[in-house]
Design a protein around this motif. Structure first.
Motif, PDB file in Angstrom:
ATOM      1  N   VAL A  91       1.791 -32.475 -19.283  1.00 45.62           N
ATOM      2  CA  VAL A  91       0.651 -33.268 -19.751  1.00 45.62           C
ATOM      3  C   VAL A  91       0.212 -32.692 -21.089  1.00 45.62           C
ATOM      4  CG1 VAL A  91      -1.737 -33.956 -19.280  1.00 45.62           C
ATOM      5  CG2 VAL A  91      -0.063 -33.887 -17.414  1.00 45.62           C
ATOM      6  N   ALA A  92       0.036 -33.555 -22.061  1.00 49.07           N
ATOM      7  CA  ALA A  92      -0.254 -33.085 -23.419  1.00 49.07           C
ATOM      8  C   ALA A  92      -1.700 -32.644 -23.634  1.00 49.07           C
ATOM      9  CB  ALA A  92       0.101 -34.179 -24.430  1.00 49.07           C
ATOM     10  N   ARG A  93      -2.638 -33.241 -22.919  1.00 46.25           N
ATOM     11  CA  ARG A  93      -4.055 -32.953 -23.210  1.00 46.25           C
ATOM     12  C   ARG A  93      -4.490 -31.601 -22.668  1.00 46.25           C
ATOM     13  NH1 ARG A  93      -8.264 -33.244 -19.529  1.00 46.25           N
ATOM     14  NH2 ARG A  93      -7.651 -34.054 -17.498  1.00 46.25           N
ATOM     15  N   ALA A  94      -5.327 -30.944 -23.424  1.00 45.46           N
ATOM     16  CA  ALA A  94      -5.838 -29.625 -23.047  1.00 45.46           C
ATOM     17  C   ALA A  94      -6.991 -29.747 -22.061  1.00 45.46           C
ATOM     18  CB  ALA A  94      -6.303 -28.867 -24.290  1.00 45.46           C
ATOM     19  N   SER A  95      -7.041 -28.768 -21.159  1.00 45.96           N
ATOM     20  CA  SER A  95      -8.151 -28.671 -20.217  1.00 45.96           C
ATOM     21  C   SER A  95      -8.407 -27.195 -19.940  1.00 45.96           C
ATOM     22  CB  SER A  95      -7.832 -29.419 -18.916  1.00 45.96           C
ATOM     23  OG  SER A  95      -6.758 -28.799 -18.240  1.00 45.96           O
ATOM     24  N   ALA A  96      -9.554 -26.919 -19.352  1.00 46.55           N
ATOM     25  CA  ALA A  96      -9.884 -25.529 -19.027  1.00 46.55           C
ATOM     26  C   ALA A  96      -8.958 -24.992 -17.941  1.00 46.55           C
ATOM     27  CB  ALA A  96     -11.342 -25.411 -18.596  1.00 46.55           C
ATOM     28  N   ARG A  97      -8.604 -25.845 -16.980  1.00 43.09           N
ATOM     29  CA  ARG A  97      -7.721 -25.441 -15.873  1.00 43.09           C
ATOM     30  C   ARG A  97      -6.780 -26.593 -15.543  1.00 43.09           C
ATOM     31  NH1 ARG A  97      -9.839 -21.417 -11.917  1.00 43.09           N
ATOM     32  NH2 ARG A  97      -8.657 -22.682 -10.453  1.00 43.09           N
ATOM     33  N   ALA A  98      -5.585 -26.240 -15.096  1.00 40.29           N
ATOM     34  CA  ALA A  98      -4.601 -27.265 -14.745  1.00 40.29           C
ATOM     35  C   ALA A  98      -5.069 -28.130 -13.582  1.00 40.29           C
ATOM     36  CB  ALA A  98      -3.262 -26.617 -14.424  1.00 40.29           C
ATOM     37  N   ASP A  99      -5.928 -27.590 -12.713  1.00 40.93           N
ATOM     38  CA  ASP A  99      -6.381 -28.392 -11.571  1.00 40.93           C
ATOM     39  C   ASP A  99      -7.348 -29.511 -11.985  1.00 40.93           C
ATOM     40  OD1 ASP A  99      -8.733 -26.922 -11.969  1.00 40.93           O
ATOM     41  OD2 ASP A  99      -8.614 -25.880 -10.036  1.00 40.93           O
ATOM     42  N   GLU A 100      -7.663 -29.607 -13.269  1.00 42.22           N
ATOM     43  CA  GLU A 100      -8.461 -30.728 -13.773  1.00 42.22           C
ATOM     44  C   GLU A 100      -7.603 -31.976 -13.975  1.00 42.22           C
ATOM     45  OE1 GLU A 100     -10.736 -29.707 -17.280  1.00 42.22           O
ATOM     46  OE2 GLU A 100     -11.164 -27.722 -16.487  1.00 42.22           O
ATOM     47  N   LEU A 101      -6.291 -31.818 -13.940  1.00 40.00           N
ATOM     48  CA  LEU A 101      -5.386 -32.945 -14.140  1.00 40.00           C
ATOM     49  C   LEU A 101      -5.276 -33.757 -12.860  1.00 40.00           C
ATOM     50  CD1 LEU A 101      -2.501 -31.054 -15.967  1.00 40.00           C
ATOM     51  CD2 LEU A 101      -4.409 -32.307 -17.005  1.00 40.00           C
ATOM     52  N   THR A 102      -5.116 -35.059 -13.016  1.00 39.44           N
ATOM     53  CA  THR A 102      -4.935 -35.918 -11.855  1.00 39.44           C
ATOM     54  C   THR A 102      -3.441 -36.071 -11.563  1.00 39.44           C
ATOM     55  OG1 THR A 102      -4.774 -37.962 -13.134  1.00 39.44           O
ATOM     56  CG2 THR A 102      -7.011 -37.232 -12.505  1.00 39.44           C
ATOM     57  N   ASP A 103      -3.131 -36.470 -10.334  1.00 42.99           N
ATOM     58  CA  ASP A 103      -1.738 -36.743  -9.983  1.00 42.99           C
ATOM     59  C   ASP A 103      -1.168 -37.841 -10.880  1.00 42.99           C
ATOM     60  OD1 ASP A 103      -1.937 -34.814  -8.042  1.00 42.99           O
ATOM     61  OD2 ASP A 103      -1.757 -36.198  -6.345  1.00 42.99           O
ATOM     62  N   ALA A 104      -1.978 -38.829 -11.208  1.00 35.89           N
ATOM     63  CA  ALA A 104      -1.517 -39.917 -12.076  1.00 35.89           C
ATOM     64  C   ALA A 104      -1.144 -39.387 -13.458  1.00 35.89           C
ATOM     65  CB  ALA A 104      -2.588 -41.004 -12.185  1.00 35.89           C
ATOM     66  N   GLU A 105      -1.932 -38.451 -13.983  1.00 37.62           N
ATOM     67  CA  GLU A 105      -1.609 -37.846 -15.283  1.00 37.62           C
ATOM     68  C   GLU A 105      -0.299 -37.070 -15.214  1.00 37.62           C
ATOM     69  OE1 GLU A 105      -5.098 -36.275 -17.976  1.00 37.62           O
ATOM     70  OE2 GLU A 105      -5.521 -35.813 -15.868  1.00 37.62           O
ATOM     71  N   LEU A 106      -0.108 -36.342 -14.121  1.00 39.81           N
ATOM     72  CA  LEU A 106       1.130 -35.574 -13.973  1.00 39.81           C
ATOM     73  C   LEU A 106       2.336 -36.498 -13.844  1.00 39.81           C
ATOM     74  CD1 LEU A 106      -0.226 -32.757 -11.657  1.00 39.81           C
ATOM     75  CD2 LEU A 106       0.723 -32.428 -13.961  1.00 39.81           C
ATOM     76  N   ARG A 107       2.209 -37.574 -13.093  1.00 39.37           N
ATOM     77  CA  ARG A 107       3.325 -38.521 -12.965  1.00 39.37           C
ATOM     78  C   ARG A 107       3.624 -39.180 -14.316  1.00 39.37           C
ATOM     79  NH1 ARG A 107       0.759 -39.396  -7.993  1.00 39.37           N
ATOM     80  NH2 ARG A 107      -0.365 -41.197  -8.831  1.00 39.37           N
ATOM     81  N   ALA A 108       2.579 -39.575 -15.030  1.00 41.14           N
ATOM     82  CA  ALA A 108       2.782 -40.172 -16.362  1.00 41.14           C
ATOM     83  C   ALA A 108       3.405 -39.142 -17.310  1.00 41.14           C
ATOM     84  CB  ALA A 108       1.453 -40.674 -16.927  1.00 41.14           C
ATOM     85  N   GLY A 109       2.973 -37.891 -17.205  1.00 41.10           N
ATOM     86  CA  GLY A 109       3.560 -36.832 -18.018  1.00 41.10           C
ATOM     87  C   GLY A 109       5.025 -36.610 -17.696  1.00 41.10           C
ATOM     88  N   GLY A 110       5.383 -36.775 -16.420  1.00 36.63           N
ATOM     89  CA  GLY A 110       6.782 -36.670 -16.025  1.00 36.63           C
ATOM     90  C   GLY A 110       7.635 -37.729 -16.708  1.00 36.63           C
ATOM     91  N   GLU A 111       7.090 -38.933 -16.857  1.00 30.08           N
ATOM     92  CA  GLU A 111       7.820 -40.004 -17.550  1.00 30.08           C
ATOM     93  C   GLU A 111       7.993 -39.675 -19.029  1.00 30.08           C
ATOM     94  OE1 GLU A 111       9.446 -42.565 -16.241  1.00 30.08           O
ATOM     95  OE2 GLU A 111       8.861 -41.713 -14.308  1.00 30.08           O
TER      96      GLU A 111
END
Length: 188
Positions: A91-111
């Motif tokens: 996932v390209a966007r920065a966050s304080a912690r990885a657990d702030e990412l949603t499953d949808a973001e991770l799946r889209a990042g996988g694509e």
């Protein structure tokens, strides 16, 4: 001897302003290994360098496993290309912690990652983070190590997350796993 890493001086306001920012990939076609973090932390986004937080163990582990002849600092990340290595994120966007990412973001990042691999054709894709890999690629049974699948002819290796928050792995045990990848990638 490794040069001492100094923590970049960044104010709390600068860190907060980095939320959502991107850190440019360090890539080129035909790399031996494309390392892939989960997503940039706020310090990485503020300074523009991958794995920039002083507690992150990526750079020490990369050196201890034999990928680099000395421990690089985050601001030396472009030197990775000379060793046939690169860095990107699921996932390209920065966050304080990885657990702030949603499953949808991770799946889209996988694509997005699939498309990068198809374009760049690295020999190996090394994803640093088992949970992120499982979600991004829909592989709930994946374990750390070499995966039984490829992506556009690229081998896939899942590495432990080098974050200082990942207490299950020490620098030494991570370096052993990274070294297994180095051997598989046929790097000296």
């Amino acid at each position: 001897m490794a040069r001492k890493e100094r923590a970049p001086r960044v104010t709390p306001a600068e860190l907060e302003a980095a939320r959502g920012r991107l850190v440019p990939d360090v890539t080129a076609p035909g790399l031996r290994v494309l390392f892939c973090g989960i997503n940039p932390g706020l310090l990485s986004a503020a300074v523009g360098h991958h794995f920039a937080r002083p507690g992150n163990r990526f750079w020490p582990v990369l050196h201890r496993s034999g990928f680099t002849p000395r421990q690089l600092r985050p601001d030396e990340q472009d030197e990775l290309l000379a060793y046939g290595l690169g860095v990107t994120n699921v996932v390209a966007r920065a966050s304080a912690r990885a657990d702030e990412l949603t499953d949808a973001e991770l799946r889209a990042g996988g694509e997005v990652l699939r498309a990068k691999v198809e374009e760049l054709r690295p020999r190996w894709l090394a994803v640093a983070g088992i949970t992120a890999y499982r979600t991004a690629f829909g592989d709930k049974r994946a374990a750390v190590g070499r995966q039984g699948r490829t992506l556009a002819g690229t081998g896939i290796w899942v590495l432990p997350n080098p974050s200082g928050l990942n207490a299950h792995w020490t620098v030494e045990t991570m370096a052993e796993e990274f070294a297994r990848l180095r051997v598989a990638a046929d790097l000296p």
